[in-house]
Design a protein around this motif. Structure first.
Motif, mmCIF file in Angstrom:
data_model
loop_
_atom_site.group_PDB
_atom_site.id
_atom_site.type_symbol
_atom_site.label_atom_id
_atom_site.label_comp_id
_atom_site.label_asym_id
_atom_site.label_seq_id
_atom_site.Cartn_x
_atom_site.Cartn_y
_atom_site.Cartn_z
ATOM 1 N N CYS A 255 0.823 -1.202 0.000
ATOM 2 C CA CYS A 255 0.000 0.000 0.000
ATOM 3 C C CYS A 255 0.858 1.254 0.000
ATOM 4 O O CYS A 255 0.548 2.254 -0.680
ATOM 5 N N LEU A 256 1.923 1.226 0.776
ATOM 6 C CA LEU A 256 2.812 2.375 0.821
ATOM 7 C C LEU A 256 3.441 2.625 -0.539
ATOM 8 O O LEU A 256 3.585 3.780 -0.977
ATOM 9 N N GLU A 258 2.151 1.849 -3.482
ATOM 10 C CA GLU A 258 1.122 2.380 -4.382
ATOM 11 C C GLU A 258 0.898 3.864 -4.133
ATOM 12 O O GLU A 258 0.727 4.654 -5.073
ATOM 13 N N ARG A 259 0.878 4.277 -2.853
ATOM 14 C CA ARG A 259 0.685 5.692 -2.555
ATOM 15 C C ARG A 259 1.845 6.535 -3.077
ATOM 16 O O ARG A 259 1.664 7.631 -3.618
ATOM 17 N N LEU A 260 3.054 6.009 -2.894
ATOM 18 C CA LEU A 260 4.205 6.750 -3.384
ATOM 19 C C LEU A 260 4.180 6.879 -4.901
ATOM 20 O O LEU A 260 4.532 7.925 -5.461
ATOM 21 N N ARG A 261 3.759 5.835 -5.584
ATOM 22 C CA ARG A 261 3.663 5.892 -7.051
ATOM 23 C C ARG A 261 2.614 6.896 -7.506
ATOM 24 O O ARG A 261 2.801 7.660 -8.461
ATOM 25 N N SER A 262 1.459 6.869 -6.803
ATOM 26 C CA SER A 262 0.387 7.801 -7.193
ATOM 27 C C SER A 262 0.805 9.256 -6.961
ATOM 28 O O SER A 262 0.521 10.142 -7.785
ATOM 29 N N ARG A 263 1.495 9.511 -5.864
ATOM 30 C CA ARG A 263 1.968 10.876 -5.617
ATOM 31 C C ARG A 263 3.005 11.269 -6.665
ATOM 32 O O ARG A 263 3.038 12.424 -7.124
#
Length: 271
Positions: A255-256, A258-263
Motif C-alpha cells: 500500500c505504501l 502504491e501511494r508513493l507511485r500515485s503521488r
C-alpha cells in the motif's frame, strides 16, 4: 707314600659306601596320643566363601560356616559376612566439583563401615592444588574418620587427597586411594552431560545402563514424533502468528508503494 695313603683311603670308602646305603633308615619319632576328650570335639569351619566385593582394599565376603563332626559330617551351617582384602593399591580417582556444592570423600564403602571397622585405622594426607600420586608432595591432613566432607566446596579445597587404611594389630597398609579433586566455578562450564547428548545418544546410554523401564514423561516426549508432542500446537500458533505478521507487513508495504507511485504521478502531471 702320600699316593699309597690316598689309594688306601679311597679303597676303604669304596668298600664302606655300599654298606651305608644298605643300612635301614630308621628314626625314632615320639608317639602322639590324642586325648579322648578331643576325639569327640566338633569344630566350626568355614567351608565356602564368595569372592571379595571389591577389587582393591578392604571389602566384604559371605562365608558359610558349619560344625564338622569327628566323622567329617557337616551340620548347623550358617552364612555370615566378614571382611576381606585384595590388593592394597586403588590408584587415582578423578572428581570435578562446582564451587558451593557439597562433596564427600569416603575411604571405605558404607557396607564395610556398617559391618564394623574397630580393628582398622585411617590416615589422610593432601597435596593442595595438585593432581599427583607423588607421595613426597603430600602433607598430613587432620581428619579422624574414614570420610572427609566439604560443605560447601571452595576453590581452595582443590588438590589430591590420599587415604591409607591400616590394620591396628600390624599397622600394615591394606588400602591406599588417591582422590584428585578439581573445583571449578559455575560460570565457566556446564557439567550437565545429558544436555549435550542427542535424542539417539540418550536412548543408547539408557539401553547400556539398563534403565529402559524407568522412563520419565520428558523421555516419552523425546521419543514421540514432532507432531505428537504437546509442544506442537504451541509451535503451530507461533508459526501462524509469524505468517500473519509477514502478510500484514507485506500488505502495508505494498500500500505504501502504491501511494508513493500515485503521488509521483500527480507531481509529474503538474509540471
Amino acid at each position: 707314600m702320600a699316593a699309597m695313603k690316598t689309594f688306601r683311603g679311597g679303597c676303604i670308602l669304596g668298600v664302606m659306601l655300599p654298606w651305608l646305603f644298605c643300612l635301614p633308615l630308621t628314626a625314632s619319632f615320639p608317639k602322639v596320643t590324642i586325648p579322648a576328650e578331643l576325639q569327640s570335639v566338633e569344630a566350626h569351619v568355614a567351608v565356602n566363601a564368595t569372592s571379595c566385593s571389591v577389587t582393591c582394599g578392604l571389602g566384604l565376603q559371605v562365608e558359610e560356616t558349619c560344625e564338622i563332626t569327628p566323622a567329617g559330617e557337616r551340620k548347623n551351617c550358617s552364612m555370615r559376612r566378614s571382611h576381606c582384602t585384595t590388593t592394597w593399591g586403588c590408584g587415582l580417582q578423578h572428581l570435578t566439583i562446582p564451587v558451593g556444592k557439597p562433596m564427600v570423600l569416603s575411604c571405605l564403602t558404607s557396607d564395610v563401615i556398617d559391618l564394623g571397622v574397630r580393628g582398622y585405622s585411617c590416615t589422610w594426607k593432601v597435596a593442595p592444588g595438585l593432581i599427583t600420586m607423588n607421595d613426597v608432595l603430600f602433607a598430613p591432613f587432620r581428619n579422624p574418620g574414614f570420610a572427609v566432607a566439604f560443605s560447601p566446596t571452595k576453590e581452595s579445597d582443590a588438590g589430591t587427597y590420599r587415604c591409607d587404611v591400616r590394620m591396628l594389630k600390624t599397622f600394615r597398609v591394606i588400602k591406599r586411594i588417591y582422590f584428585g579433586v578439581r573445583v571449578i566455578r559455575n560460570d565457566l562450564v556446564d557439567l550437565d552431560f545429558g544436555k549435550s547428548l542427542t535424542r539417539e545418544q540418550k536412548l543408547a546410554v539408557r539401553n547400556e545402563e539398563g534403565i529402559e523401564a524407568n522412563v520419565t514423561l520428558v523421555d516419552m516426549e523425546e521419543r514421540l514424533h514432532f507432531w505428537q508432542r504437546k509442544s506442537f500446537p504451541r509451535s503451530l500458533i507461533g508459526i501462524g502468528s509469524g505468517l500473519v505478521g509477514i502478510v500484514v507487513v507485506s500488505i502495508a508495504l505494498r500500500c505504501l508503494q502504491e501511494r508513493l507511485r500515485s503521488r509521483g504521478a500527480e507531481n509529474q502531471t503538474q509540471f
